[in-house]
Design an enzyme around this catalytic site. Sequence first.
Site, short mmCIF file in Angstrom:
data_model
loop_
_atom_site.label_atom_id
_atom_site.label_comp_id
_atom_site.label_asym_id
_atom_site.label_seq_id
_atom_site.Cartn_x
_atom_site.Cartn_y
_atom_site.Cartn_z
N HIS A 57 -13.61 -24.70 -62.41
CA HIS A 57 -12.21 -24.67 -62.01
C HIS A 57 -11.35 -25.51 -62.95
O HIS A 57 -10.28 -25.95 -62.57
CB HIS A 57 -12.06 -25.19 -60.58
CG HIS A 57 -12.79 -24.33 -59.58
ND1 HIS A 57 -13.89 -24.77 -58.89
CD2 HIS A 57 -12.57 -23.06 -59.17
CE1 HIS A 57 -14.33 -23.80 -58.07
NE2 HIS A 57 -13.55 -22.75 -58.24
N HIS A 58 -11.83 -25.74 -64.17
CA HIS A 58 -11.01 -26.57 -65.08
C HIS A 58 -9.71 -25.87 -65.45
O HIS A 58 -8.76 -26.51 -65.89
CB HIS A 58 -11.81 -26.96 -66.34
CG HIS A 58 -12.00 -25.84 -67.31
ND1 HIS A 58 -12.84 -24.77 -67.05
CD2 HIS A 58 -11.45 -25.59 -68.52
CE1 HIS A 58 -12.80 -23.93 -68.06
NE2 HIS A 58 -11.96 -24.40 -68.97
N LYS A 78 -12.36 -16.29 -63.54
CA LYS A 78 -12.30 -14.92 -64.06
C LYS A 78 -13.68 -14.43 -64.43
O LYS A 78 -14.47 -15.16 -65.03
CB LYS A 78 -11.41 -14.93 -65.33
CG LYS A 78 -11.08 -13.56 -65.86
CD LYS A 78 -9.87 -12.97 -65.17
CE LYS A 78 -9.68 -11.51 -65.51
NZ LYS A 78 -10.63 -10.62 -64.77
N LYS A 122 -18.09 -14.88 -61.64
CA LYS A 122 -18.80 -13.59 -61.73
C LYS A 122 -19.18 -13.15 -60.33
O LYS A 122 -19.41 -13.99 -59.46
CB LYS A 122 -20.08 -13.73 -62.56
CG LYS A 122 -20.59 -12.43 -63.13
CD LYS A 122 -19.72 -12.00 -64.29
CE LYS A 122 -20.28 -10.95 -65.16
NZ LYS A 122 -19.67 -10.98 -66.49
N1 GLU Z 1 -17.30 -8.30 -67.38
C1 GLU Z 1 -16.66 -8.63 -68.61
C2 GLU Z 1 -17.36 -9.82 -69.24
O1 GLU Z 1 -18.49 -10.11 -68.96
C3 GLU Z 1 -15.16 -8.81 -68.48
C4 GLU Z 1 -14.72 -9.91 -67.56
C5 GLU Z 1 -13.21 -9.93 -67.30
O2 GLU Z 1 -12.49 -9.15 -67.88
O3 GLU Z 1 -12.83 -10.77 -66.47
O4 GLU Z 1 -16.84 -10.46 -70.11
#
Ligand code: GLU
Length: 473
Positions: free
Chosen positions: A66-67, A72, A108
């Site tokens: 969370h830095h 994402k 993820k």
């Molecule tokens: N799944 C892709 C990755 O491993 C894209 C991740 C994304 O766009 O947030 O980089």
Amino acid sequence: MSAQQPYSFFHSVEKSFDKAAKFTKWDLGILEQIKACNSVYQMRFPVKRDDGSIEVIEAYRVQHSHHKAPCKGGIRFSDEVNQDEVMALASLMTYKCAIVNVPFGGGKGGIKINPRKYSEYELEKITRRYTSELVKKNFIGPGIDVPAPDYGTGSREMAWIVDTYASLKPGDIDAVGCVTGKPVSQGGVRGRTEATGLGVFFGIREVCNMPDVMAKQGLTVGIEGKTVVVQGMGNVGFYCAKFFREHGAKVIGIAEYEGAIFNANGLHEEEVVKHRKATGSILNFPGATNLVKNTDALELECDILIPAALENVINAENAPRVKAKIIGEAANGPCTPEADDVFAQKGILCVPDMYLNAGGVTVSYFEWLKNLSHVRYGRMEKRFTENLNSRILGQIEELSGKKVNEVERTFIMHGPDEVDLVHSGLEETMIGATREIMDIWMSNPEIPDMRTAAYVSAINKVANSYSELGIFP
Ligand code: GLU
């Protein structure tokens, strides 16, 4: 790790991290915090199958760091999904984003299903239910955690996610920024579909344009004429093959899970995909030779090998048989730390995943910015730029008394569309990251490989942002 222990992807990431941490100045405590996965959400929920039976689905979302906010990273649909894998992939996202200066923490998600075994209706139910589980626990949102496609998912699943999220958050003006990789009609950005493959191409092209590096690998400078093998014809592998072929490389081998094919004169990825759709397999492609096992493709003699499927495909067992001069990791974690040691001995240059496949998240960042600004890229400047270019060209022609030919005129006059800006933003990002990592590598002869240099770059950037936050002195 002893031979008996099952492979741990997360352990592999930690191992590569530790190898690089030695080349940084940070305290052990800071390094421990950077390495740790902050939040792991494991869930189970029921879904009613088309035949009326109830199945309990296992799924995850991991927020590694969370830095920066939001977190994402993609969501994967695969039989192989487990907590260790999702943690490893979330960690790689943190490092990846840091390297390419995309201001996100790593995350993820994964759902343990083989999407081929479910109907479209069942997949939609699973995706929507997963999204509402994330909403309940505050694990999704444009400022919290923003998923995207990954192995086994695409824009269709992202459209289900945004629709579910928006319906649960009425009035949230930024709801469309809760996920990226959406169809353009649902708030996506042009250029996202091909972004990862194009990013891989830009990264490898930059490496191939470095005369010293090419001399070391015994290769000529540039992409033209290089032989390429691609493992995996999903979105990433397909676009890798396409961009390499379009720029003069020869794709001599393609592997999918049912087998692999080889043609020394080159394969056309679109034809191969058409053949696979028609026959159900890439095997028996006209003019090509079938390879006995799909993994045989990884051992073909070639200049550039692109593993573009899953993790742990090149390891201590098969790395000694790899004959490529350069490996471009389009997948996440395709080569293990033990394979890295073999590459170092054999002089194979492995261009690492956590920066090379960052094109996807880079363009996701552009999509998220577009969603938050509520305006399409190019809308404000396209016409202005065209008018300006027209005036400049008119002046040049008048003063020189010569006319520019039609091809050049069209090119010079053209104001940027969304896809032009996205592609050029991606190109700039990948070139910049390649040079930065190479500089780190070249500035310290002790750094054994490019992956370690990439980790050094990532660790320094994450640690610096912690100190900017005043968390560390
Ligand atoms: N799944 C892709 C990755 O491993 C894209 C991740 C994304 O766009 O947030 O980089």
